[in-house]
Write an enzyme that holds these catalytic residues in place. Structure first.
Site, PDB file in Angstrom:
ATOM      1  N   ARG A  22       0.828  -1.205   0.000  1.00  0.00           N
ATOM      2  CA  ARG A  22       0.000   0.000   0.000  1.00  0.00           C
ATOM      3  C   ARG A  22       0.865   1.259   0.000  1.00  0.00           C
ATOM      4  NH1 ARG A  22      -4.799   1.234  -1.584  1.00  0.00           N
ATOM      5  NH2 ARG A  22      -5.121  -0.966  -1.067  1.00  0.00           N
TER       6      ARG A  22
ATOM      7  N   ALA B 212      -2.029  -4.081   8.680  1.00  0.00           N
ATOM      8  CA  ALA B 212      -3.020  -5.145   8.470  1.00  0.00           C
ATOM      9  C   ALA B 212      -3.348  -5.244   6.986  1.00  0.00           C
ATOM     10  CB  ALA B 212      -4.256  -4.921   9.341  1.00  0.00           C
TER      11      ALA B 212
ATOM     12  N   HIS C 172      -5.269  -3.692   4.619  1.00  0.00           N
ATOM     13  CA  HIS C 172      -5.157  -2.588   3.668  1.00  0.00           C
ATOM     14  C   HIS C 172      -3.701  -2.220   3.439  1.00  0.00           C
ATOM     15  CE1 HIS C 172      -6.082   1.527   2.015  1.00  0.00           C
ATOM     16  NE2 HIS C 172      -6.960   0.772   1.379  1.00  0.00           N
ATOM     17  N   CYS C 173      -2.886  -2.335   4.459  1.00  0.00           N
ATOM     18  CA  CYS C 173      -1.474  -1.950   4.360  1.00  0.00           C
ATOM     19  C   CYS C 173      -0.699  -2.825   3.375  1.00  0.00           C
ATOM     20  CB  CYS C 173      -0.804  -2.031   5.716  1.00  0.00           C
ATOM     21  SG  CYS C 173      -1.564  -1.003   6.993  1.00  0.00           S
ATOM     22  N   MET C 174      -1.114  -4.073   3.185  1.00  0.00           N
ATOM     23  CA  MET C 174      -0.321  -4.992   2.356  1.00  0.00           C
ATOM     24  C   MET C 174      -0.905  -5.207   0.970  1.00  0.00           C
ATOM     25  SD  MET C 174      -2.389  -7.921   2.469  1.00  0.00           S
ATOM     26  CE  MET C 174      -1.343  -9.286   2.039  1.00  0.00           C
TER      27      MET C 174
END
Length: 357
Positions: free
Chosen positions: A98, A346, A348-350
């Site tokens: 992200r 979490a 969304h970050c990846m």
């Protein structure tokens, strides 16, 4: 110069709920991000890939041949079909896609797909970022699409602009959410020397947005220093889902209450009031004495599903039911992130979406 900027060429950043061609991720390998828990992390990725691959292609960055072999083995063992997956040899330092990956743009005329290649500096905090910073240009070459490298003038010198995907959220119609803590604070400063007005202008020029909506601070435990994707997300063109904490004794109570007050006064790009829906947080998640940035707002909207982090908390059901009511045409997929959040990120970050054109 202005005529060559993405906005002037008709490009815009689509909303996450618009159709995807693919989701990009980087297979986990940086064990210091999850000290003592790394063994569980590839299996969390496998569950995420399974949920994504049912409705869109998953593009997986791997460091080398050994990493690809390991990823394929884990995915097969987890009975994840490989037919909708593509692997790319593309080294990363950490792989939080992200933030280090490209932010994609679309327009109506060819070439319809492009990407922005922002400078990545590991949240102005860590020293290992050089491989991550090359990810967008490598993806642009693989896709054979135009890549825009945002730059600005600071002190008479041309400087690349730093921006992470987790620091912004858009409605695809011209409004963008972000936080002062992340983009304006002198702590972990991404672009020292740039004013609020200059930051707003580069968001307009390079992402095709018309209005920037400023929240204040992020949640406790967030080492990015205020990413918006833990606290407020567009779920429709005029609807924002906002994290809140009702306990006055909790460190998140005051900053989230202030963000709610701001959102309720805000309007969209056409001056229409926003609909603000409150999203609870789970009870504090603490490991080895460290408060972790556990938030249901770090969900990811895929083509036919919404992947939601859960934490074995009573509010898991509240968050899942709320998202089901907001996305009636999508399957709500809970992903246990009690171990994953030890990496301070979490779902969304990846992930990073590539829009369909």
């Amino acid at each position: 110069m202005a005529a060559r900027l993405p906005a002037a060429l008709g490009y815009r950043m689509p909303a996450e709920w618009e159709p995807h061609a693919a989701t990009w991720i980087a297979w986990p390998h940086h064990t210091p991000d999850w000290p003592g828990k790394f063994a569980a992390i590839p299996w969390v990725y496998a569950e995420i890939v399974r949920a994504l691959a049912s409705s869109e292609r998953v593009e997986i960055l791997v460091n080398n041949a050994a990493s690809e072999t390991s990823a394929r083995r884990i995915l097969r063992d987890a009975h994840v079909p490989l037919r909708n997956l593509r692997f790319h040899r593309c080294p990363t330092n950490r792989g939080w896609t992200r933030d280090c990956g490209p932010i994609f743009l679309t327009r109506r005329s060819p070439p319809r797909l492009a990407l922005t290649d922002w400078r990545f500096s590991a949240w102005a905090k860590y020293s290992n970022w050089q491989q991550d910073d090359r990810v967008p240009s490598r993806i642009a070459r693989r896709l054979r699409v135009p890549a825009f490298r945002p730059v600005t003038q600071i002190g008479g010198r041309t400087q690349p602009i730093v921006l992470e995907g987790g620091s912004i959220d858009v409605n695809g119609r011209g409004a963008l959410l972000t936080t002062e803590e992340c983009l304006l604070s002198p702590v972990q400063a991404r672009n020292p020397g740039l004013s609020r007005e200059q930051v707003e202008q580069f968001l307009r020029d390079w992402l095709g947005v018309h209005k920037v909506l400023w929240l204040g601070r992020g949640i406790a435990g967030d080492d990015t220093h205020g990413h918006v994707d833990d606290i407020a997300r567009f779920v429709a063109p005029r609807t924002v889902l906002a994290a809140w904490e009702p306990d006055p004794a909790d460190v998140n109570h005051l900053p989230l209450a202030e963000n709610l007050r701001r959102l309720r006064r805000m309007t969209d790009q056409q001056g229409r009031p926003l609909q603000v829906v409150k999203l609870p947080l789970p009870a504090p998640v603490v490991f080895r004495g460290q408060r972790l940035p556990a938030s249901y707002a770090n969900f990811y909207i895929a083509n036919r599903a919404v992947l939601v982090p859960v934490f074995n908390d009573p509010n898991d059901r509240v968050a899942l039911d709320l998202l089901a009511s907001l996305f009636p045409g999508r399957r709500i997929v809970p992903i246990y992130c009690g171990d994953f959040i030890w990496g301070l990120g979490a779902i969304h970050c990846m992930t990073q979406q590539q829009p369909l054109t």
